[in-house]
Design a protein around this motif. Structure first.
Motif, PDB file in Angstrom:
ATOM      1  N   LEU A  71      -9.737 -10.346  19.757  1.00  0.00           N
ATOM      2  CA  LEU A  71     -10.817  -9.324  20.411  1.00  0.00           C
ATOM      3  C   LEU A  71     -10.929  -7.975  20.119  1.00  0.00           C
ATOM      4  CD1 LEU A  71     -10.711 -11.204  23.838  1.00  0.00           C
ATOM      5  CD2 LEU A  71     -12.318 -10.793  22.330  1.00  0.00           C
ATOM      6  N   CYS A  74     -12.592  -7.541  16.465  1.00  0.00           N
ATOM      7  CA  CYS A  74     -14.470  -7.932  16.869  1.00  0.00           C
ATOM      8  C   CYS A  74     -14.911  -6.847  17.504  1.00  0.00           C
ATOM      9  CB  CYS A  74     -14.167  -9.248  17.699  1.00  0.00           C
ATOM     10  SG  CYS A  74     -14.258 -10.616  16.741  1.00  0.00           S
ATOM     11  N   LEU A  75     -13.893  -6.429  18.825  1.00  0.00           N
ATOM     12  CA  LEU A  75     -14.803  -4.592  18.866  1.00  0.00           C
ATOM     13  C   LEU A  75     -15.012  -3.538  18.178  1.00  0.00           C
ATOM     14  CD1 LEU A  75     -13.474  -5.273  22.743  1.00  0.00           C
ATOM     15  CD2 LEU A  75     -16.244  -5.542  21.524  1.00  0.00           C
ATOM     16  N   ASN A  79     -18.919  -6.047  15.657  1.00  0.00           N
ATOM     17  CA  ASN A  79     -19.351  -7.504  15.694  1.00  0.00           C
ATOM     18  C   ASN A  79     -20.373  -8.060  16.655  1.00  0.00           C
ATOM     19  OD1 ASN A  79     -19.854 -10.152  15.786  1.00  0.00           O
ATOM     20  ND2 ASN A  79     -17.440 -11.060  15.243  1.00  0.00           N
ATOM     21  N   ASP A  81     -21.439 -10.999  17.473  1.00  0.00           N
ATOM     22  CA  ASP A  81     -21.889 -12.536  17.351  1.00  0.00           C
ATOM     23  C   ASP A  81     -21.295 -12.084  19.801  1.00  0.00           C
ATOM     24  OD1 ASP A  81     -22.100 -15.103  17.853  1.00  0.00           O
ATOM     25  OD2 ASP A  81     -20.142 -15.145  16.800  1.00  0.00           O
ATOM     26  N   PRO A  82     -21.850 -12.177  20.167  1.00  0.00           N
ATOM     27  CA  PRO A  82     -21.163 -12.284  21.419  1.00  0.00           C
ATOM     28  C   PRO A  82     -21.231 -13.386  21.873  1.00  0.00           C
ATOM     29  CG  PRO A  82     -24.589 -11.568  21.366  1.00  0.00           C
ATOM     30  CD  PRO A  82     -23.281 -11.565  20.056  1.00  0.00           C
ATOM     31  N   ARG A  85     -17.690 -13.710  20.655  1.00  0.00           N
ATOM     32  CA  ARG A  85     -16.217 -12.904  21.724  1.00  0.00           C
ATOM     33  C   ARG A  85     -16.687 -13.446  22.960  1.00  0.00           C
ATOM     34  NH1 ARG A  85     -19.534  -7.985  20.637  1.00  0.00           N
ATOM     35  NH2 ARG A  85     -20.527  -8.513  22.938  1.00  0.00           N
ATOM     36  N   LYS A  86     -17.562 -14.013  23.372  1.00  0.00           N
ATOM     37  CA  LYS A  86     -17.239 -14.604  24.924  1.00  0.00           C
ATOM     38  C   LYS A  86     -16.875 -16.162  24.927  1.00  0.00           C
ATOM     39  CE  LYS A  86     -18.807 -14.170  28.839  1.00  0.00           C
ATOM     40  NZ  LYS A  86     -18.635 -13.436  29.789  1.00  0.00           N
ATOM     41  N   LEU A  88     -13.354 -15.628  22.533  1.00  0.00           N
ATOM     42  CA  LEU A  88     -12.990 -15.601  22.537  1.00  0.00           C
ATOM     43  C   LEU A  88     -12.287 -15.236  24.515  1.00  0.00           C
ATOM     44  CD1 LEU A  88     -12.806 -13.610  19.111  1.00  0.00           C
ATOM     45  CD2 LEU A  88     -11.764 -15.622  19.982  1.00  0.00           C
ATOM     46  N   GLU A  89     -12.877 -14.094  24.584  1.00  0.00           N
ATOM     47  CA  GLU A  89     -12.617 -13.955  25.426  1.00  0.00           C
ATOM     48  C   GLU A  89     -12.267 -15.029  26.750  1.00  0.00           C
ATOM     49  OE1 GLU A  89     -15.807 -11.769  26.776  1.00  0.00           O
ATOM     50  OE2 GLU A  89     -14.940 -10.058  25.710  1.00  0.00           O
TER      51      GLU A  89
END
Length: 130
Positions: A71, A74-75, A79, A81-82, A85-86, A88-89
């Motif tokens: 994460l 990504c941040l 990145n 790609d929401p 990321r979502k 992964l979260e």
């Protein structure tokens, strides 16, 4: 008397070089620190370790750390790609909840404050002050 005799025999064997060809000779001992493990669980932990079995909470902690690093990457990379990321979260949330449940079952860290405190420590150690 018996301890003295055993010590004498050991010293004599050392002088004769009988221990020189033992595996690990001249290398530091790898001691296990089980001081943080309750005494009644130490033997079972050693057996599990020797069998290559890792307690689930350790596996979950490692997975949480990996997901946190992904994460963060990504941040920091911006990145766009929401959905990724979502995902992964969501996975991190599920792992944290399972870890918290396990710790609660074992009487360790009975609240989410324990998890948040651990997260804060990891952030500070990584140099990511709020």
């Amino acid at each position: 008397m018996l301890a003295w005799l055993a010590e004498q025999r050991i010293q004599e064997a050392m002088r004769n070089g009988e221990f020189a060809d033992l595996p690990g000779h001249g290398k530091p001992l790898e001691l296990e620190d089980l001081s943080g493990v309750p005494e009644e669980l130490r033997m079972s932990f050693k057996i599990m370790k020797n069998a290559g079995v890792v307690p689930e909470e350790l596996t979950l902690r490692a997975e949480c750390i990996t997901l946190e690093e992904l994460l963060a990457a990504c941040l920091s990379s911006g990145n766009s790609d929401p959905a990724g990321r979502k995902s992964l979260e969501s996975r991190l949330t599920v792992k944290r909840m399972r870890l918290e449940q396990l710790l609660r079952e074992r009487g360790i860290g009975g609240s989410s404050a324990f998890t948040q405190y651990g997260d804060e420590i990891r952030r500070r150690l990584a140099g990511q002050e709020k």
